[in-house]
Design a protein around this motif. Structure first.
Motif, PDB file in Angstrom:
ATOM      1  N   ILE A   8      12.420  -2.439  -7.104  1.00 35.31           N
ATOM      2  CA  ILE A   8      11.545  -1.153  -6.793  1.00 35.31           C
ATOM      3  C   ILE A   8      10.246  -1.638  -5.618  1.00 35.31           C
ATOM      4  N   PHE A   9       9.738  -2.864  -6.089  1.00 36.96           N
ATOM      5  CA  PHE A   9       8.549  -3.181  -5.155  1.00 36.96           C
ATOM      6  C   PHE A   9       8.954  -3.599  -3.764  1.00 36.96           C
ATOM      7  N   THR A  10      10.208  -4.082  -3.700  1.00 34.75           N
ATOM      8  CA  THR A  10      10.901  -4.582  -2.353  1.00 34.75           C
ATOM      9  C   THR A  10      11.080  -3.223  -1.741  1.00 34.75           C
ATOM     10  N   PHE A  11      11.451  -2.225  -2.255  1.00 34.16           N
ATOM     11  CA  PHE A  11      11.789  -0.822  -1.578  1.00 34.16           C
ATOM     12  C   PHE A  11      10.191  -0.349  -1.145  1.00 34.16           C
ATOM     13  N   ILE A  12       9.183  -0.528  -1.964  1.00 33.50           N
ATOM     14  CA  ILE A  12       7.859   0.117  -1.638  1.00 33.50           C
ATOM     15  C   ILE A  12       7.431  -0.672  -0.456  1.00 33.50           C
ATOM     16  N   SER A  13       7.409  -1.880  -0.476  1.00 38.29           N
ATOM     17  CA  SER A  13       7.046  -2.900   0.677  1.00 38.29           C
ATOM     18  C   SER A  13       7.738  -2.710   1.973  1.00 38.29           C
ATOM     19  N   GLU A  14       8.864  -2.538   1.971  1.00 38.37           N
ATOM     20  CA  GLU A  14       9.867  -2.564   3.223  1.00 38.37           C
ATOM     21  C   GLU A  14      10.058  -1.085   3.857  1.00 38.37           C
ATOM     22  N   ASN A  15       9.738   0.046   2.963  1.00 36.04           N
ATOM     23  CA  ASN A  15      10.172   1.351   3.379  1.00 36.04           C
ATOM     24  C   ASN A  15       9.283   1.815   4.335  1.00 36.04           C
TER      25      ASN A  15
END
Length: 213
Positions: free
Chosen positions: A34-41
């Motif tokens: 989830i946090f990888t998606f938020i950081s890289e999107n």
């Protein structure tokens, strides 16, 4: 409530929902995704950019609401003084109620904008802290050798890279084995040296005895 204050209220509810989602306990793998998606999107990055601009306008609304509360408080004090003088008591009572209503709405807007700004700071700090905790957990797992992605790199342990501790432990065990082997060899050499010394001493005594004869 005017349109922009309604939007501020909707944003406050959204922030409360996001905060609840941040503190919900989730498995490490799910939270990491989830946090990888938020950081890289990139879409999320654009939303964050526009949210920063929105919070600037909310800050302006907060300052304006504080100013309105101050002015209404001054008007309320002036109306109270005139009411105490007894001039036009009925009219002043009506004006006093109007001022009280304005005070209530001004304070409501001030608290609404203030809590929205304050919660945005809490959300930002909570997000940063969770990211730091996840990085520390990844680093800890890599040093303990439990991270699947670093099992191969443990065999090629390089200073400053994941798996270094496991590689150093293997090297240390090999050094201990070599040291034990060297100790055994040195003990055997010492015994052989003692035996040769005894034999040499015995031969020297035999040689001296033959000379004296």
């Amino acid at each position: 409530m005017t349109l922009y204050y309604t939007l501020v209220f909707v944003l406050l509810v959204l922030e409360m929902t996001l905060f609840m989602l941040l503190i919900v306990p989730l498995p490490f793998g799910v939270k990491r995704k989830i946090f990888t998606f938020i950081s890289e999107n990139p879409v999320v990055a654009k939303i964050q950019y526009w949210m920063k601009i929105t919070f600037v306008f909310i800050l302006i609304l907060f300052i304006d609401s504080v100013n309105r509360v101050y002015r209404v408080q001054i008007e309320l004090m002036a109306a109270s003084e005139q009411a105490h003088k007894g001039s036009a008591a009925g009219v002043m009572g009506h004006e006093r109620l109007e001022v009280q209503a304005r005070k209530f709405y001004s304070q409501r807007n001030m608290y609404l904008c203030g809590f929205t700004l304050f919660l945005s700071l809490i959300l930002n700090r909570t997000y940063v802290m969770i990211i730091e905790v996840m990085r520390l957990e990844d680093r800890l797992k890599s040093y303990e050798g439990t991270n699947k992605d670093t099992k191969q790199s443990e065999k090629l342990a390089v200073a400053g890279k994941p798996g270094e501790l496991a590689g150093l432990k293997e090297k240390l065990e090999k050094k201990d084995q070599d040291l034990q082997t060297l100790k055994k060899q040195s003990e055997q050499l010492h015994k052989s040296y003692d035996e040769l010394s005894d034999k040499y001493a015995a031969l020297q005594k035999d040689h001296e005895s033959t000379k004296t004869r």
